[in-house]
Design an enzyme around this catalytic site. Structure first.
Site, PDB file in Angstrom:
ATOM      1  N   GLY A   1       0.912  -1.192   0.123  1.00 10.13           N
ATOM      2  CA  GLY A   1      -0.180  -0.112  -0.092  1.00 10.13           C
ATOM      3  C   GLY A   1       0.782   1.195   0.058  1.00 10.13           C
ATOM      4  O   GLY A   1       1.860   1.378   0.945  1.00 10.13           O
TER       5      GLY A   1
ATOM      6  N   ASP B   1      -1.038   4.526  -6.594  1.00 10.00           N
ATOM      7  CA  ASP B   1       0.473   4.279  -6.191  1.00 10.00           C
ATOM      8  C   ASP B   1       1.276   5.442  -6.949  1.00 10.00           C
ATOM      9  O   ASP B   1       2.262   5.879  -6.231  1.00 10.00           O
ATOM     10  CB  ASP B   1       1.139   2.923  -7.029  1.00 10.00           C
ATOM     11  CG  ASP B   1       0.582   1.867  -6.152  1.00 10.00           C
ATOM     12  OD1 ASP B   1      -0.520   1.309  -6.338  1.00 10.00           O
ATOM     13  OD2 ASP B   1       1.441   1.359  -5.179  1.00 10.00           O
TER      14      ASP B   1
END
Lengths: 309, 309
Positions: free
Chosen positions: A12, A204
């Site tokens: 993450g 991301d």
């Protein structure tokens, strides 16, 4: 720490940034001279920087700690002061992340507050397990739950590493949210037969024009949402914006080892002789993104982020 | 036999039809009076008919054997004659299936013969393992290989039961075809970065207007192909055409047990408390289908199949 990031134990984008910041702050603790400190810092910085090519928060957190380090050296701080301040900086990054996630959740909630019942979808895990605790893509759902809304979230399992099944379902259920799991090839059919109010995914890295790199499968989910006229949102802190990149084609895409696709938890599921195409991320063009929800508000197309954003 | 069809030990629409025909022919062998024969036939017919709701070849094969049975009874054939003739009929269905698959392959090949190198994609397994040996969706690729073409096939793994990884990859590699596996969420990205010449998928049932039921994921693959301007073909024998249905919305969709999604090759991959959405098939609207390749030729839109087709 580098190994944990590489093997996706820590995953993450925001969590990777936080872990890298702590990693750097901790790895320099053993240095007992200023020379050793500088050497250890530079070495740890390089190792951590090389772990994952796509997540910009990694670089953002490392740069922030590095700039702090340079500043402290210029101020001729002592060895012990530098160690303590860099650790405090990592704590600060984590606390800021939590506050940012709450802000993202509040903005995301504005998209849902007029709905009587909310039916949403997400891919991968951009929840508390990927951040300091509240999540990015899932933050709006938690906020809706807190506000007493009736909400159901459909979670794509997200092959090959099944972050959707393993993490998102676990986390949503733990927070009392009605959760339904489906495999990645069932998304289109679900949209065909069920009214989905909105889709929120994490990011991301986001280029200046809004093109967004996220977990593999996000791109096709956006195309499917577009074909079914379902609003498709990206949720991320502004640290995910990479204004140095004019568009998404400049974002490097990491390819993963074929073993992840050929096996699951050690059980073989395909002939070992087969070739494997296994990108970890894809880039969704801005034209498929209804809005980008950040801690500073919701941006709409045409996107043109500046450094101040 | 019914259990094998239900649990997908026998799978693939043509193979289900062949298995059902043999099943019926074999299950009546133990009857030793005409009364018992009729009773046993009717019972086996009903059990086999109830195994899978979507695959029309199952019903087609059962009806063919039943009509033969009624005809033989009307002709006052002996018990032993009926048993022998029904078994021959099952053999005939299998042989006809093989010939039909070769014909499908020959027609599919006409779409590829002008290509120097062929890059193709498919989902699930509509190959030799789903038919009498040559396949429907894969038949064209086998024909291309036989003609000496350079061909690479991208196979989607096809969750939850991984027919793509387990069967298609195995079968293509065994036949010397360059094969690359990818997970279902990687299809869109593959289309974005690689020139795919065509996609060929199988079919479980095709309505009169060309709407096609096939393995879950086919619908979204068709949308993705459309978005990337990649020709999208369905390959199936004419026994898959269900001219009694005017459109795809009338095709019943089977939903499968949640355990198939909660586990991966027997290993648990999601919290057991989560809801699961698990359709086994979806229906691709005819507007997304470039052509339907059958043993009688390639049909193009607007589709309007008649019983003679």
């Amino acid at each position: 720490m580098a190994e944990a990031i590489k093997r996706l134990v820590v995953r993450g984008a925001p969590a990777i940034g936080i872990a890298a910041a702590y990693g750097l702050a901790i790895l320099i603790q053993k240095a007992n001279t200023m020379g050793k400190l500088k050497e250890e810092f530079e070495h740890s910085y390089q190792v951590l920087k090389s772990t994952r090519p796509t997540a910009v928060n990694l670089f953002w957190a490392l740069e922030r700690i590095k700039n702090k380090f340079i500043q402290l050296c210029e101020q001729s701080k002592s060895l012990e002061e530098i160690k303590a301040i860099l650790f405090e900086e990592a704590v600060l990054i984590e606390n800021e992340d939590f506050a940012m996630c709450r802000q993202i959740g509040a903005y995301a909630y504005t998209l849902m507050e007029n709905l009587k019942q909310i039916t949403a979808m997400t891919i991968c895990n951009a929840g508390g397990l990927a951040t300091s605790g509240y999540g990015t893509a899932l933050a709006g759902f938690y906020m809706a739950k807190e506000k007493g809304k009736e909400i159901e979230v459909f979670s794509l399992e997200t092959r090959p590493l099944l972050q959707g099944s393993r993490l998102t379902c676990h986390e949503l259920l733990k927070n009392g949210i009605k959760t339904t799991l489906l495999t990645d090839n069932m998304a289109g059919y679900l949209m065909q037969v069920k009214k989905i109010d909105l889709i929120i995914v994490g990011a991301d890295r986001i280029a200046k024009n809004g093109d967004t790199a996220n977990k593999i499968g996000t791109y096709q989910l956006a195309i499917l949402a577009h074909a079914h006229q379902i609003p498709f949102y990206v949720a991320a802190p502004t640290s995910t914006l990479d204004t140095a990149l004019s568009e998404g084609s400049q974002i490097p895409i990491e390819f993963r080892d074929k073993q992840e696709v050929l096996t699951f938890q050690g059980v073989q599921s395909a002939p070992l002789a087969v070739n494997v195409f296994s990108p970890a991320f894809d880039v969704t063009p801005a034209k498929y993104i209804t809005g980008i929800i950040t801690n500073k508000g919701i941006y709409h197309p045409p996107y043109s982020f500046k450094i101040e954003d």
